[in-house]
Design a protein around this motif. Structure first.
Motif, PDB file in Angstrom:
ATOM      1  N   VAL A 354      -3.926 -17.059  19.655  1.00  0.00           N
ATOM      2  CA  VAL A 354      -3.538 -17.868  18.497  1.00  0.00           C
ATOM      3  C   VAL A 354      -4.309 -17.421  17.260  1.00  0.00           C
ATOM      4  O   VAL A 354      -3.894 -17.650  16.128  1.00  0.00           O
ATOM      5  N   PHE A 355      -5.432 -16.734  17.478  1.00  0.00           N
ATOM      6  CA  PHE A 355      -6.267 -16.312  16.344  1.00  0.00           C
ATOM      7  C   PHE A 355      -5.867 -14.945  15.791  1.00  0.00           C
ATOM      8  O   PHE A 355      -6.516 -14.422  14.898  1.00  0.00           O
ATOM      9  N   ASP A 356      -4.810 -14.337  16.348  1.00  0.00           N
ATOM     10  CA  ASP A 356      -4.436 -12.994  15.893  1.00  0.00           C
ATOM     11  C   ASP A 356      -4.068 -12.970  14.413  1.00  0.00           C
ATOM     12  O   ASP A 356      -4.345 -12.000  13.710  1.00  0.00           O
ATOM     13  N   LEU A 357      -3.404 -14.035  13.948  1.00  0.00           N
ATOM     14  CA  LEU A 357      -2.966 -14.099  12.548  1.00  0.00           C
ATOM     15  C   LEU A 357      -2.812 -15.561  12.178  1.00  0.00           C
ATOM     16  O   LEU A 357      -2.258 -16.327  12.961  1.00  0.00           O
ATOM     17  N   ASP A 358      -3.273 -15.941  10.990  1.00  0.00           N
ATOM     18  CA  ASP A 358      -3.061 -17.323  10.561  1.00  0.00           C
ATOM     19  C   ASP A 358      -2.012 -17.382   9.454  1.00  0.00           C
ATOM     20  O   ASP A 358      -1.534 -16.357   8.971  1.00  0.00           O
ATOM     21  N   THR A 359      -1.658 -18.613   9.081  1.00  0.00           N
ATOM     22  CA  THR A 359      -0.552 -18.809   8.135  1.00  0.00           C
ATOM     23  C   THR A 359      -0.883 -18.211   6.769  1.00  0.00           C
ATOM     24  O   THR A 359      -0.012 -17.651   6.108  1.00  0.00           O
ATOM     25  N   GLY A 360      -2.144 -18.302   6.358  1.00  0.00           N
ATOM     26  CA  GLY A 360      -2.527 -17.712   5.069  1.00  0.00           C
ATOM     27  C   GLY A 360      -2.381 -16.194   5.088  1.00  0.00           C
ATOM     28  O   GLY A 360      -1.900 -15.595   4.117  1.00  0.00           O
ATOM     29  N   GLY A 361      -2.783 -15.569   6.187  1.00  0.00           N
ATOM     30  CA  GLY A 361      -2.638 -14.117   6.318  1.00  0.00           C
ATOM     31  C   GLY A 361      -1.172 -13.702   6.318  1.00  0.00           C
ATOM     32  O   GLY A 361      -0.791 -12.681   5.735  1.00  0.00           O
ATOM     33  N   LEU A 362      -0.352 -14.522   6.967  1.00  0.00           N
ATOM     34  CA  LEU A 362       1.087 -14.250   6.998  1.00  0.00           C
ATOM     35  C   LEU A 362       1.667 -14.300   5.587  1.00  0.00           C
ATOM     36  O   LEU A 362       2.452 -13.425   5.194  1.00  0.00           O
ATOM     37  N   LEU A 363       1.285 -15.326   4.811  1.00  0.00           N
ATOM     38  CA  LEU A 363       1.798 -15.435   3.443  1.00  0.00           C
ATOM     39  C   LEU A 363       1.360 -14.222   2.612  1.00  0.00           C
ATOM     40  O   LEU A 363       2.140 -13.705   1.808  1.00  0.00           O
ATOM     41  N   SER A 364       0.132 -13.768   2.826  1.00  0.00           N
ATOM     42  CA  SER A 364      -0.325 -12.581   2.092  1.00  0.00           C
ATOM     43  C   SER A 364       0.572 -11.380   2.379  1.00  0.00           C
ATOM     44  O   SER A 364       0.938 -10.639   1.469  1.00  0.00           O
ATOM     45  N   ALA A 365       0.909 -11.178   3.650  1.00  0.00           N
ATOM     46  CA  ALA A 365       1.784 -10.048   3.985  1.00  0.00           C
ATOM     47  C   ALA A 365       3.113 -10.167   3.256  1.00  0.00           C
ATOM     48  O   ALA A 365       3.643  -9.184   2.728  1.00  0.00           O
ATOM     49  N   ALA A 366       3.670 -11.393   3.218  1.00  0.00           N
ATOM     50  CA  ALA A 366       5.007 -11.596   2.646  1.00  0.00           C
ATOM     51  C   ALA A 366       5.008 -11.611   1.122  1.00  0.00           C
ATOM     52  O   ALA A 366       6.068 -11.681   0.505  1.00  0.00           O
ATOM     53  N   THR A 367       3.836 -11.588   0.521  1.00  0.00           N
ATOM     54  CA  THR A 367       3.764 -11.635  -0.950  1.00  0.00           C
ATOM     55  C   THR A 367       2.986 -10.422  -1.484  1.00  0.00           C
ATOM     56  O   THR A 367       3.576  -9.417  -1.854  1.00  0.00           O
ATOM     57  N   THR A 368       1.657 -10.519  -1.437  1.00  0.00           N
ATOM     58  CA  THR A 368       0.850  -9.442  -2.022  1.00  0.00           C
ATOM     59  C   THR A 368       0.895  -8.167  -1.189  1.00  0.00           C
ATOM     60  O   THR A 368       0.722  -7.070  -1.730  1.00  0.00           O
ATOM     61  N   GLY A 369       1.129  -8.291   0.134  1.00  0.00           N
ATOM     62  CA  GLY A 369       1.275  -7.094   0.963  1.00  0.00           C
ATOM     63  C   GLY A 369       2.471  -6.271   0.511  1.00  0.00           C
ATOM     64  O   GLY A 369       2.391  -5.054   0.331  1.00  0.00           O
ATOM     65  N   GLY A 370       3.597  -6.952   0.301  1.00  0.00           N
ATOM     66  CA  GLY A 370       4.792  -6.264  -0.189  1.00  0.00           C
ATOM     67  C   GLY A 370       4.595  -5.735  -1.598  1.00  0.00           C
ATOM     68  O   GLY A 370       5.009  -4.620  -1.932  1.00  0.00           O
ATOM     69  N   ALA A 371       3.941  -6.550  -2.437  1.00  0.00           N
ATOM     70  CA  ALA A 371       3.711  -6.119  -3.820  1.00  0.00           C
ATOM     71  C   ALA A 371       2.853  -4.857  -3.857  1.00  0.00           C
ATOM     72  O   ALA A 371       3.142  -3.911  -4.601  1.00  0.00           O
ATOM     73  N   ARG A 372       1.811  -4.828  -3.026  1.00  0.00           N
ATOM     74  CA  ARG A 372       0.949  -3.641  -2.989  1.00  0.00           C
ATOM     75  C   ARG A 372       1.724  -2.417  -2.497  1.00  0.00           C
ATOM     76  O   ARG A 372       1.541  -1.308  -3.016  1.00  0.00           O
ATOM     77  N   ALA A 373       2.589  -2.637  -1.523  1.00  0.00           N
ATOM     78  CA  ALA A 373       3.416  -1.520  -1.030  1.00  0.00           C
ATOM     79  C   ALA A 373       4.251  -0.934  -2.169  1.00  0.00           C
ATOM     80  O   ALA A 373       4.518   0.265  -2.205  1.00  0.00           O
ATOM     81  N   LEU A 374       4.665  -1.802  -3.100  1.00  0.00           N
ATOM     82  CA  LEU A 374       5.482  -1.354  -4.227  1.00  0.00           C
ATOM     83  C   LEU A 374       4.624  -0.954  -5.427  1.00  0.00           C
ATOM     84  O   LEU A 374       5.146  -0.620  -6.490  1.00  0.00           O
ATOM     85  N   GLY A 375       3.296  -1.019  -5.250  1.00  0.00           N
ATOM     86  CA  GLY A 375       2.400  -0.591  -6.319  1.00  0.00           C
ATOM     87  C   GLY A 375       2.309  -1.583  -7.459  1.00  0.00           C
ATOM     88  O   GLY A 375       2.082  -1.194  -8.606  1.00  0.00           O
ATOM     89  N   ARG A 376       2.472  -2.896  -7.149  1.00  0.00           N
ATOM     90  CA  ARG A 376       2.509  -3.885  -8.226  1.00  0.00           C
ATOM     91  C   ARG A 376       1.509  -5.001  -8.010  1.00  0.00           C
ATOM     92  O   ARG A 376       1.332  -5.473  -6.890  1.00  0.00           O
ATOM     93  N   SER A 377       0.884  -5.429  -9.120  1.00  0.00           N
ATOM     94  CA  SER A 377      -0.002  -6.585  -9.060  1.00  0.00           C
ATOM     95  C   SER A 377       0.556  -7.730  -9.907  1.00  0.00           C
ATOM     96  O   SER A 377      -0.112  -8.737 -10.104  1.00  0.00           O
ATOM     97  N   ASP A 378       1.799  -7.589 -10.385  1.00  0.00           N
ATOM     98  CA  ASP A 378       2.379  -8.633 -11.245  1.00  0.00           C
ATOM     99  C   ASP A 378       3.457  -9.436 -10.532  1.00  0.00           C
ATOM    100  O   ASP A 378       4.145 -10.237 -11.148  1.00  0.00           O
ATOM    101  N   ILE A 379       3.655  -9.209  -9.231  1.00  0.00           N
ATOM    102  CA  ILE A 379       4.584 -10.019  -8.441  1.00  0.00           C
ATOM    103  C   ILE A 379       3.872 -10.425  -7.149  1.00  0.00           C
ATOM    104  O   ILE A 379       2.822  -9.876  -6.808  1.00  0.00           O
ATOM    105  N   GLY A 380       4.453 -11.428  -6.451  1.00  0.00           N
ATOM    106  CA  GLY A 380       3.860 -11.878  -5.193  1.00  0.00           C
ATOM    107  C   GLY A 380       2.654 -12.770  -5.400  1.00  0.00           C
ATOM    108  O   GLY A 380       1.944 -13.088  -4.452  1.00  0.00           O
ATOM    109  N   ARG A 381       2.399 -13.185  -6.624  1.00  0.00           N
ATOM    110  CA  ARG A 381       1.267 -14.077  -6.895  1.00  0.00           C
ATOM    111  C   ARG A 381       1.594 -14.915  -8.127  1.00  0.00           C
ATOM    112  O   ARG A 381       2.306 -14.471  -9.029  1.00  0.00           O
TER     113      ARG A 381
END
Ligand SMILES: [Zn+2]
Length: 480
Positions: A354-381
């Protein structure tokens, strides 16, 4: 289009960006002001000008989700056909023998795209990366929808061909592949020049095993010289893993490292079957470090693969290894919140904890993780100066009650049912759960005939000449 200032007054919850801590945090009872210029203010008692006031007492304001991997072209009409199918000799994957048989014709492409875009935005997506073979309506519809779009026209030199139900072969046509590559580059330039400012292009060799090493090197070099992102399906199936081992003795990340292709501008689609994965039975444990060390991003799309009995091992482990992971929906149902729920569950099952991933970490992947993949700091936050890409979540929806932690309720229970309004660049694309700028219902109606036509072609093109009743039998026998 106006640049009216909208203010959510006294939002019960806001998922805001804490610049210092470099993470999302909750704020309560905050005003959020935004316009086409971006997020103007997050805090108590906004006193600036306001053209539209939105009562926030029963709302959560959250950043728009960033989907870094989806396919508009054919997937919406593949629904209901092959969920119980798979090729046993290819590790149960349905991609080569079944899914590849379903193609939307030109008449159905716009309807497929409309349904995908509508489903994505209703589940809180504000940015998407769509990999498809170009069709005339692709760019205009993406622009019309109001979503932020990264359009990735796929190209390849080899087509998949099934030998019986046991072996995957490749038909190579280098000249045709190079033509498609040139067309893709031209399309990408057209996309990035779009006046909306919301559209960009991505260089997309379709799959690691269907492009020659020379084409991979050339395309990636070209993308880098033009400052474009790159995406490639890699380590997505065991059949591909075994093919690469047969050709080069390497895993996908090892091969891409040798070619000089790995890097922070590269997004690898799926990236499941690495040397540590329990199915690949490799002796090395180097692939995650290859991805992390090079800054390469992974587009993780759990639903399609979990449906076939396989998953990445594990999202939590990739993140702990320092790999940047964004989330995508790949094929239908294009529901980013369901995808997130499945990502969390798969991570905990694969990580056996159950400790492999928490809800906050999941949200990061779905927001800033994707934004970083696209080279952006102005979306996902949600931060002052960031784009006004956000969702308003209805906390009064029964599935959101009672509210101890709204993100957990949203992801574990309510999903898209609680998404009320979605804004991109300060403009509503979903308002009171309705798609604002696309004819979603009309597109759904068109899909019915389009799927029938696609099924007739699948019967005609199946190398084994199987009728649809054999290819895609009903899940229950029909009563006599
Ligand atoms: Zn894909």
């Amino acid at each position: 289009m106006t640049d009216a200032i909208k203010v959510v007054r006294k939002a019960a919850w806001v998922v805001a960006w804490d610049e210092e801590a470099s993470r999302h945090v909750y704020r309560q009872d905050a005003d959020v002001a935004f316009s086409t210029a971006g997020i103007l203010s997050i805090g108590p008692d906004y006193a600036g000008p306001a053209d539209e006031e939105i009562a926030g007492q029963s709302l959560m304001v959250m950043p728009g989700l960033v989907n870094v991997h989806c396919h508009s072209g054919d997937e919406p009409i593949a629904k209901g056909l092959f969920e119980d199918a798979g090729t046993a000799a290819l590790w149960g994957n349905a991609l080569y023998e079944y899914s590849a048989l379903i193609d939307a014709d030109q008449d159905a492409k716009a309807a497929c795209q409309t349904v995908m875009l509508g489903d994505l935005m209703r589940s809180g997506v504000t940015t998407h990366l769509d990999i498809a073979s170009p069709y005339p309506q692709w760019l205009p519809l993406a622009a019309e929808s109001g979503l932020r779009a990264y359009l990735a026209p796929g190209f390849r030199e080899a087509q998949w061909r099934m030998a019986g139900s046991h072996r995957l072969d490749f038909d190579w046509d280098e000249a045709r592949g190079r033509e498609r590559y040139a067309e893709a580059l031209a399309f990408v330039e057209e996309a990035r020049a779009h006046p909306s400012g919301r559209i960009d292009g991505v260089v997309a060799p379709s799959q690691i095993e269907t492009c020659s090493e020379e084409l991979l090197r050339m395309a990636v070099g070209e993308a880098r010289s033009r400052g474009l992102r790159i995406t490639i399906h890699a380590a997505q199936t065991m059949a591909e893993h075994e093919e690469l081992l047969r050709r080069t003795g390497e895993t996908a990340p090892a091969m891409l490292e040798r070619l000089g292709v790995l890097g922070p501008d590269l997004i690898l689609g799926h990236c499941i079957f690495l040397d540590h994965h329990s199915w690949t039975r490799q002796r090395s444990r180097d692939d995650l470090a290859r991805l992390a060390g090079s800054g390469t991003s992974v587009a993780h799309c759990p639903v399609t693969f979990a449906r076939s009995g396989m998953t990445l091992e594990s999202l939590g482990a990739y993140r702990r290894a320092g790999v940047n992971v964004g989330l995508g929906t790949d094929s239908y149902p294009f529901n980013m919140l369901e995808e997130m729920r499945e990502a969390l569950i798969c991570s905990r099952v694969a990580g056996r904890s159950v400790f492999d991933l928490d809800t906050g970490g999941l949200l990061s992947a779905a927001t800033t993780g994707g934004a970083r993949a696209l080279g952006r700091s102005d979306i996902g936050r949600l931060a002052v100066g960031a784009k006004a890409d956000l969702s308003l979540v209805d906390l009064s929806h029964p599935a959101m009650q009672p509210v101890h932690d709204p993100l957990r309720n949203l992801i574990h229970c309510a999903a898209e049912r609680a998404i009320r309004d979605v804004y991109v660049d300060g403009h509503a694309v979903v308002k009171d759960r309705r798609i604002v700028r696309l004819d979603y219902d009309g597109a759904v109606r068109e899909l019915r005939d389009a799927q029938k036509r696609a099924c007739r072609r699948a019967e005609r093109d199946d190398p084994q000449g199987r009728p649809l009743a054999v290819l895609a039998p009903p899940s229950l026998p029909l009563a006599r």
